[in-house]
Design a protein around this motif. Structure first.
Motif: not given
Ligand code: ATP
Ligand code: MG
Lengths: 327, 249
Positions: A116-121, A125-131
């Protein structure tokens, strides 16, 4: 010792004293409440490494909490029905041993955090929260639609899992186990915060460019923090499932991710004992206000608003003043 | 002639219709201060970003210590000794001055980051940090939170962090920006001594500083390097007069 140090010591002593007193006066329900606090604080200590130290606002930490919970549920349900998890290519049997369950919970949630981290990092900002929210929801719906392990109804485990030399059915002994694990996590988190890694992670939160110019990759620092964070929250999930002897998809719910964030904001973002203070306050409010009114979340909301507007450092910040730089 | 420490070879970079770098080839020789000047929007910061790894050129290469580093990441370039300071200070504002300096020293001492070793508890890191702080005159501010430093002191701290990297070349984007005349004068004196550590590619608007420090000057206009030469040559260059100095200095 700094003022924050004294406050931390008082919190720590308090979390130990309340259940001991409850034990002496034969109030098992209070011991269970204290155990809830210790376990949720442990989950919060995990999240605090990502959110507080790394500035990574994850709204998907319920994924790790739930993975820990299901690691316990799956292993224990197979053990109680005497059916192996799988027979080919090799035999894996269920277990009722807490240490094994904890290790599996930690391994599974670290792995999930790595992916999850490798994809969402890659976002921020807001995109990280949403992902992260989206990943959490994926696990939630997956758990609901997975009939083998109870689907929407969840899984009940009839007897609490065992730990060598401890009677885990005795509330105070089970509390002691969770308290020791919380202490270890706090120690680890303090060491990390003061370490070279912690310095670099904190700098990446404040200025990613700065970190790159000194030869470090903000992405790697954050991913490492995210994995450690997910592992600790996963361990808390396994304990939470054992406390309730029950796992269900609600452990994956985004409300749970939100509650973990609330603990940290209430207690003080990035403060070592912030999650402990936050979880203790949350459970106390839930218990006291929840008895008075069904709408206790409204009061919680008001309190959060006050903290966010007037006490940015949370309870610990309010009591200890601004963070004093070490050294 | 000795080989350059750092060189760009015909690099181009466009943002949509804007050609921010239009075939720029400049080099930095051992021991020199090479100033890059040009009007606002000429492409100076874009050039630096490509040298330091924040942006990848559309074409052309960047060479450092005889190696093509065009495809290396920013952190990898920093590890090889390319030290950069920013036009707008990029520091860990909540941390102390000492913590910022120690951060610089972490990776240059080689090896992996410690997860348990206390960052401030190691004498070699502290020594490196204090040495750098000392040189920029911030040693007695070590315990101060960076946010409490004056603007000029933050610029000095940027340079101190760059120093802790034990760099082989400095790349500085307007180190005097917003400093005031006294601050600029001090920084000028300091940079003059810094060239003994490593050569400096210096982007700067302050012409007094540039003329006092530079061994060579390159002039960027609309993404093109229209001239490179000594201070005297650049002052006498008619194109430069027309494009830049005429209006500005
Ligand atoms: N990320 C970007 N996206 C689009 N255009 C950009 C970007 N960065 C820079 N530019 C454009 O490229 C040109 C060069 O910008 P650059 O910041 O390199 O100029 P500069 O010489 O550093 O100016 P200054 O003296 O104001 O710092 C400008 O026209 C700018 O608008
Ligand atoms: Mg610029």
């Amino acid at each position: 010792m700094t003022r924050e140090g004294w406050i931390n010591a008082a919190l720590y002593a308090g979390l130990l004293a309340v259940p001991l007193w409850a034990w002496a006066t034969d109030e098992p329900f209070t011991i269970t409440l204290a155990t809830r606090v210790a376990i949720l604080a442990l989950a919060g200590v995990g999240l605090n490494i990502a959110l507080g130290f790394g500035g990574l606002i994850s709204l998907g930490h319920a994924a790790f909490f739930g993975i820990g919970g299901y690691a316990m549920g799956i292993l224990a349900s197979h053990a109680q029905s005497y059916t192996p998890l799988m027979e080919t290519p090799f035999l894996i049997e269920g277990t009722k041993s807490m240490p094994v369950i904890w290790l599996v919970a930690i391994a599974a949630s670290s792995l999930a955090a790595l992916v999850i981290g490798a994809l969402s990092l890659r976002t921020s900002g807001v995109y990280f929260i949403m992902i992260t929210l989206a990943f959490g929801q994926m696990f939630y719906f997956f758990a609901i639609s997975w009939p083998a392990y109870g689907g929407e109804d969840g899984l009940s485990i009839y007897v609490r899992n065992g730990f060598p030399g401890v009677n885990t059915l005795d509330p105070i002994q089970f509390f002691a186990l969770t308290f020791v694990l919380l202490s270890l996590a706090l120690w680890l988190s303090a060491r990390l915060a003061a370490s070279e890694f912690g310095l670099a992670l904190g700098a990446a939160r404040q200025s990613p460019q700065r970190v790159e110019t000194v030869g470090l990759s903000p992405f790697r620092l954050r991913l490492t923090a995210f994995v450690i964070s997910g592992a600790i929250t996963g361990l808390a999930g396994a304990l939470f499932a054992d406390l309730n002897r029950f796992v269900s998809p609600t452990m994956f719910s985004w409300q749970l991710s939100g509650e973990l964030i609330v603990f940290i904001i209430l207690g003080g973002v990035g403060r070592l004992f912030g999650p402990v203070a936050g979880a203790a306050l949350f459970i106390t409010l839930e218990h006291v206000l929840g008895g008075l009114s069904d709408y206790w979340h409204v009061y919680l909301g008001l309190l959060l608003l006050v903290v966010v507007l007037f006490a940015r450092g949370g309870i610990i910040g309010l009591l200890a003043g601004r963070r004093v730089a070490h050294d | 002639m000795t080989d350059p420490v750092l060189a760009t070879r015909d690099i181009t970079k466009s943002f949509g219709a804007v050609r921010a770098s239009d075939g720029i080839s400049i080099d930095l020789r051992p021991g020199e201060i090479h100033a890059v000047i040009g009007p606002n929007g000429a492409g100076k910061s874009t050039l630096i970003a490509q040298i330091c790894g924040g942006l990848r050129p559309d074409s052309g290469t960047v060479e450092f210590l005889g190696k093509d580093i065009t495809s290396l990441s920013g952190p990898a370039r920093a590890q090889r000794g390319l030290a950069r300071t920013f036009q707008i200070s990029a520091l860990a504002m909540e941390d102390t001055v000492l913590q910022n300096a120690v951060l610089g020293a972490l990776k240059s001492r080689g090896g992996r980051l410690g997860y348990f070793r206390p960052a401030l508890g190691q004498s070699n890191l502290r020594e490196a940090a204090f040495e750098a702080l000392h040189r920029v005159g911030l040693a007695d501010q070590a315990a101060v939170r960076t946010a409490e430093l004056s603007h000029g002191q933050r610029r000095q701290l940027e340079v101190a962090v760059a120093l802790t990297l034990r760099p082989r070349a400095f790349v500085m984007d307007e180190p005097m920006a917003g400093m005031g005349s006294e601050g600029s004068r001090q920084m000028t004196q300091f940079l003059d001594t810094l060239r003994q550590d490593a050569p400096i590619l210096l982007v700067e608007h302050d012409m007094d500083a540039v003329f006092a420090l530079a061994d060579r000057i390159s002039v960027l206009v609309y993404g093109q390097c229209i001239a490179t030469g000594s201070v005297a040559e650049i002052r006498a260059n008619a194109d430069v007069q027309a494009a830049y100095l005429g209006q500005d200095a």
